[in-house]
Design a protein around this motif. Sequence first.
Motif, short mmCIF file in Angstrom:
data_model
loop_
_atom_site.label_atom_id
_atom_site.label_comp_id
_atom_site.label_asym_id
_atom_site.label_seq_id
_atom_site.Cartn_x
_atom_site.Cartn_y
_atom_site.Cartn_z
N ASN A 65 0.98 -1.28 -0.05
CA ASN A 65 0.06 0.08 -0.10
C ASN A 65 0.84 1.28 0.21
O ASN A 65 0.55 2.31 -0.65
CB ASN A 65 -0.98 -0.11 1.44
CG ASN A 65 -2.12 -0.87 1.06
OD1 ASN A 65 -2.68 -0.96 -0.11
ND2 ASN A 65 -2.62 -1.71 2.08
N SER A 66 1.90 1.23 0.80
CA SER A 66 2.84 2.51 0.67
C SER A 66 3.54 2.82 -0.86
O SER A 66 3.40 3.81 -1.04
CB SER A 66 3.97 2.16 1.59
OG SER A 66 4.92 3.20 1.76
N CYS A 67 3.85 1.40 -1.36
CA CYS A 67 4.59 1.85 -2.65
C CYS A 67 3.31 2.25 -3.61
O CYS A 67 3.67 2.90 -4.52
CB CYS A 67 5.12 0.44 -3.05
SG CYS A 67 6.57 -0.13 -2.21
N LYS A 68 2.19 1.67 -3.43
CA LYS A 68 1.06 2.09 -4.31
C LYS A 68 0.79 3.53 -4.11
O LYS A 68 0.47 4.31 -5.09
CB LYS A 68 -0.03 1.21 -3.94
CG LYS A 68 -1.11 1.43 -5.10
CD LYS A 68 -2.42 0.27 -4.89
CE LYS A 68 -2.88 0.59 -3.35
NZ LYS A 68 -4.09 -0.20 -3.07
N SER A 69 0.65 3.94 -2.86
CA SER A 69 0.25 5.33 -2.55
C SER A 69 1.42 6.37 -3.18
O SER A 69 1.08 7.42 -3.41
CB SER A 69 0.14 5.34 -0.78
OG SER A 69 -0.98 4.77 -0.55
N ASN A 70 2.64 6.16 -3.07
CA ASN A 70 3.67 6.82 -3.39
C ASN A 70 3.76 7.00 -5.12
O ASN A 70 4.41 7.72 -5.52
CB ASN A 70 5.06 6.22 -2.99
CG ASN A 70 5.20 6.38 -1.43
OD1 ASN A 70 4.52 7.33 -0.97
ND2 ASN A 70 6.25 5.67 -1.13
N ASN A 71 2.92 6.01 -5.70
CA ASN A 71 2.71 5.98 -6.98
C ASN A 71 1.34 6.48 -7.48
O ASN A 71 0.78 6.02 -8.80
CB ASN A 71 3.01 4.69 -7.72
CG ASN A 71 3.43 4.57 -9.35
OD1 ASN A 71 4.31 5.55 -9.76
ND2 ASN A 71 2.65 3.62 -9.67
N GLY A 72 0.85 7.38 -6.84
CA GLY A 72 -0.44 7.96 -7.46
C GLY A 72 -1.65 6.93 -7.24
O GLY A 72 -2.64 7.05 -7.95
N ASP A 73 -1.54 6.05 -6.30
CA ASP A 73 -2.56 5.01 -5.94
C ASP A 73 -2.69 3.99 -6.96
O ASP A 73 -3.80 3.50 -7.44
CB ASP A 73 -3.90 5.76 -5.67
CG ASP A 73 -4.52 4.75 -4.59
OD1 ASP A 73 -4.12 3.97 -3.69
OD2 ASP A 73 -5.87 4.72 -4.67
N VAL A 74 -1.63 3.91 -7.71
CA VAL A 74 -1.43 2.88 -8.85
C VAL A 74 -0.49 1.65 -8.49
O VAL A 74 0.67 2.14 -8.22
CB VAL A 74 -1.21 3.42 -10.07
CG1 VAL A 74 -0.96 2.42 -11.30
CG2 VAL A 74 -2.18 4.49 -10.56
N CYS A 75 -0.80 0.55 -8.80
CA CYS A 75 0.26 -0.49 -8.15
C CYS A 75 1.36 -0.39 -9.18
O CYS A 75 1.30 -0.24 -10.66
CB CYS A 75 -0.41 -1.76 -8.48
SG CYS A 75 0.54 -3.33 -8.04
N LEU A 76 2.68 -0.57 -8.81
CA LEU A 76 3.71 -0.80 -9.41
C LEU A 76 4.06 -2.10 -10.06
O LEU A 76 4.88 -2.12 -11.03
CB LEU A 76 4.98 -0.29 -8.49
CG LEU A 76 4.98 0.98 -7.93
CD1 LEU A 76 6.02 1.05 -6.91
CD2 LEU A 76 5.53 1.88 -9.06
N MET A 77 3.23 -2.95 -9.82
CA MET A 77 3.21 -4.52 -10.42
C MET A 77 4.61 -5.14 -10.16
O MET A 77 5.39 -4.50 -9.31
CB MET A 77 2.67 -4.39 -11.99
CG MET A 77 1.50 -3.97 -12.07
SD MET A 77 0.19 -4.58 -11.14
CE MET A 77 -0.11 -6.23 -12.06
N GLY A 78 5.24 -5.81 -11.20
CA GLY A 78 6.58 -6.51 -10.76
C GLY A 78 6.72 -7.10 -9.28
O GLY A 78 5.73 -7.57 -8.91
N LYS A 79 7.80 -6.95 -8.68
CA LYS A 79 8.12 -7.58 -7.55
C LYS A 79 7.07 -6.88 -6.45
O LYS A 79 6.61 -7.60 -5.42
CB LYS A 79 9.25 -7.36 -7.10
CG LYS A 79 9.40 -5.93 -6.96
CD LYS A 79 11.03 -5.67 -6.41
CE LYS A 79 11.45 -4.17 -6.02
NZ LYS A 79 12.81 -4.19 -5.64
N TYR A 80 6.73 -5.91 -6.73
CA TYR A 80 5.67 -5.15 -5.58
C TYR A 80 4.47 -5.74 -5.62
O TYR A 80 3.66 -5.65 -4.45
CB TYR A 80 5.50 -3.46 -5.95
CG TYR A 80 6.75 -2.83 -5.99
CD1 TYR A 80 7.64 -2.48 -4.82
CD2 TYR A 80 7.44 -2.84 -7.44
CE1 TYR A 80 8.76 -1.65 -5.01
CE2 TYR A 80 8.57 -2.03 -7.27
CZ TYR A 80 9.43 -1.64 -6.13
OH TYR A 80 10.31 -0.84 -6.23
N HIS A 81 4.00 -6.18 -6.75
CA HIS A 81 2.57 -7.00 -6.92
C HIS A 81 2.78 -8.29 -6.25
O HIS A 81 1.57 -8.93 -5.82
CB HIS A 81 1.80 -6.72 -8.10
CG HIS A 81 0.58 -7.47 -8.23
ND1 HIS A 81 -0.54 -6.94 -7.45
CD2 HIS A 81 -0.06 -8.52 -8.88
CE1 HIS A 81 -1.66 -7.51 -7.79
NE2 HIS A 81 -1.26 -8.69 -8.57
#
Length: 342
Positions: A65-81
């Motif tokens: 959620n932190s990574c997603k929030s820092n990206n405009g509430d869009v999942c970064l996919m890849g390893k983060y997802h």
Amino acid sequence: MDTFMEFYFDEVFNNLDRDCLSERFKRRELVEYFNSVIAGCAKGQEKTDDATCKNFVLSALRYHNSCKSNNGDVCLMGKYHNLLYIAMKLAFDWSLQDNGVVAALLDEMYFCEKTFERIFLGAIFGTSAPHFLAGWKSDFIDKEENIHALVFFLDHATNANLEYKEGDKTYRFIDVPLESCGMASPVRVVIQMGAAEMLMILLRFGARITVQDNIATNPVESILDRLKEYNRKYPYELVTCLKLALRAVPHVNFTVNKKQYQDLELPDDYNYQRKVALEKYGEILQDHLVPTSRCGLKPVELKHLCRCQVRQMLWSNFELPFGIPKLPIPVSLQRYLDLFED
């Protein structure tokens, strides 16, 4: 556990390549690593395995959620997802009991993907087929483990009353369309596969056998159409699927094209269902694969209508199938309600 996970994400995970978890064997290696961490932390902190696994899943969700929030509430996919699928596998491996945490994990997966096909496809097709359908391999060992995992998440989703909105439609977890299968529902895919065991599981948990916008016929009609192709030498699995489906719906609702009958000047109250049944599926009716009471030839049995109505009420209250044993009725009727008997 929380301190360890914060350190891991900040100092280790952030420095890994973006596609480091794309391969299944890499995800499995990380699962084994965290399995050891959970076992060690539980023993060292004198906590239960369930509590320690819960802390890990929560840490993974917070990081995602932190990574997603820092990206405009869009999942970064890849390893983060893919981290969510590490958490999914660990929740299953340790039989995580906290319903709220598992529900939060499922919600996060849906937010990013709008589908749960990585839970369903392995159970329907096995571990290899998803690679050809969707470009990924199942995180579970074999088809049997995939099925156990599906039941695990179905149980949690039902207990958490999970529903998902897409446009003007609302889906239960069990009915969310599978993107890699033409947006068909899981139960329709299972029926097309002729997988009776999987169909039984889905129907017991209340999967909806309905007509979809992008598909003209209902799933029961698709079974009947396939049976017609076998020239009365019917496959056992397909016949079993038909019998199970007929237990879950009040009657077969045939697709009627009234335009083809307009020259006959039929009365307004004409029984088109009977006409379609006799004209299109006459041989199947003669072979007694469909009871005359389920296809418009005779009134539906009151006992069966009661079963459908009771199951509908249980479904509305998220009580299928585990609410059935709570009812003050004989065991034989409980089995009838749970689709084990006809």
